[in-house]
Design a protein around this motif. Sequence first.
Motif, mmCIF file in Angstrom:
data_model
loop_
_atom_site.group_PDB
_atom_site.id
_atom_site.type_symbol
_atom_site.label_atom_id
_atom_site.label_comp_id
_atom_site.label_asym_id
_atom_site.label_seq_id
_atom_site.Cartn_x
_atom_site.Cartn_y
_atom_site.Cartn_z
ATOM 1 N N LEU A 171 31.286 17.237 -60.956
ATOM 2 C CA LEU A 171 30.858 18.315 -61.845
ATOM 3 C C LEU A 171 31.992 19.296 -62.118
ATOM 4 O O LEU A 171 32.283 19.591 -63.276
ATOM 5 N N HIS A 172 32.621 19.785 -61.106
ATOM 6 C CA HIS A 172 33.653 20.802 -61.324
ATOM 7 C C HIS A 172 34.884 20.238 -62.029
ATOM 8 O O HIS A 172 35.637 20.982 -62.630
ATOM 9 N N GLY A 208 26.031 30.432 -53.297
ATOM 10 C CA GLY A 208 27.281 31.142 -53.514
ATOM 11 C C GLY A 208 28.485 30.259 -53.752
ATOM 12 O O GLY A 208 29.620 30.711 -53.633
ATOM 13 N N VAL A 209 28.259 28.994 -54.099
ATOM 14 C CA VAL A 209 29.369 28.068 -54.339
ATOM 15 C C VAL A 209 29.156 27.313 -55.648
ATOM 16 O O VAL A 209 28.034 27.113 -56.092
ATOM 17 N N ARG A 217 31.149 32.207 -66.570
ATOM 18 C CA ARG A 217 30.790 32.706 -65.237
ATOM 19 C C ARG A 217 30.116 34.063 -65.338
ATOM 20 O O ARG A 217 29.138 34.339 -64.647
ATOM 21 N N LEU A 218 30.629 34.913 -66.218
ATOM 22 C CA LEU A 218 30.049 36.248 -66.401
ATOM 23 C C LEU A 218 28.670 36.174 -67.039
ATOM 24 O O LEU A 218 27.704 36.759 -66.547
ATOM 25 N N ILE A 228 21.750 24.874 -65.464
ATOM 26 C CA ILE A 228 20.747 25.279 -64.478
ATOM 27 C C ILE A 228 21.208 24.885 -63.075
ATOM 28 O O ILE A 228 21.103 25.680 -62.132
ATOM 29 N N LEU A 229 21.739 23.685 -62.928
ATOM 30 C CA LEU A 229 22.254 23.230 -61.630
ATOM 31 C C LEU A 229 23.362 24.160 -61.131
ATOM 32 O O LEU A 229 23.366 24.573 -59.967
ATOM 33 N N ILE A 230 24.287 24.510 -61.998
ATOM 34 C CA ILE A 230 25.393 25.395 -61.623
ATOM 35 C C ILE A 230 24.859 26.771 -61.241
ATOM 36 O O ILE A 230 25.240 27.339 -60.210
ATOM 37 N N GLN A 231 23.956 27.311 -62.067
ATOM 38 C CA GLN A 231 23.382 28.620 -61.786
ATOM 39 C C GLN A 231 22.645 28.647 -60.452
ATOM 40 O O GLN A 231 22.822 29.561 -59.652
ATOM 41 N N GLU A 232 21.819 27.657 -60.218
ATOM 42 C CA GLU A 232 21.057 27.603 -58.966
ATOM 43 C C GLU A 232 21.990 27.529 -57.759
ATOM 44 O O GLU A 232 21.776 28.205 -56.756
ATOM 45 N N SER A 233 23.011 26.718 -57.856
ATOM 46 C CA SER A 233 23.932 26.554 -56.740
ATOM 47 C C SER A 233 24.688 27.843 -56.449
ATOM 48 O O SER A 233 24.853 28.232 -55.292
ATOM 49 N N ILE A 234 25.142 28.524 -57.494
ATOM 50 C CA ILE A 234 25.885 29.770 -57.293
ATOM 51 C C ILE A 234 24.966 30.867 -56.754
ATOM 52 O O ILE A 234 25.325 31.584 -55.824
#
Length: 121
Positions: free
Chosen positions: A73-74, A58-59, A87-88, A48-54
């Motif tokens: 994280l990364h 956009g990062v 990612r897809l 969820i954190l990754i999705q929200e940030s992207i």
Amino acid sequence: MTSHASRQAIRECAICALLVVVFYHPLLVLTSIQSGGDFANLFWPVKILIQESIHQHGVVPLWNFRSYLGVPLHASLQHAVFYPPERLVYALLPAHAGMNVMNLFHLVLAGTGMWAWLRIG
């Protein structure tokens, strides 16, 4: 490999993939997480954190500020931030549905890979 043999191999592989999907059909329910434990408690909040940030910025986030006093994280292989299928999937689906789809994808991949390995051996 002859044309008949290659069609037979494709049929066998498709049957194997279908059997995996039938056996793990609860993962097709995209309204909730179908696995518990670490999957729901550790990975879902991070997805969820990754999705929200992207989606919002956009990062890809470099730091997970929600764990302990913050952790990279990364750089964590467990969260698969740069794994192309994730990612897809997470670009198209919410985190809970994406986790189910990725689980099913990897199970089908493992099942058909085992079929191919046994067929060659």
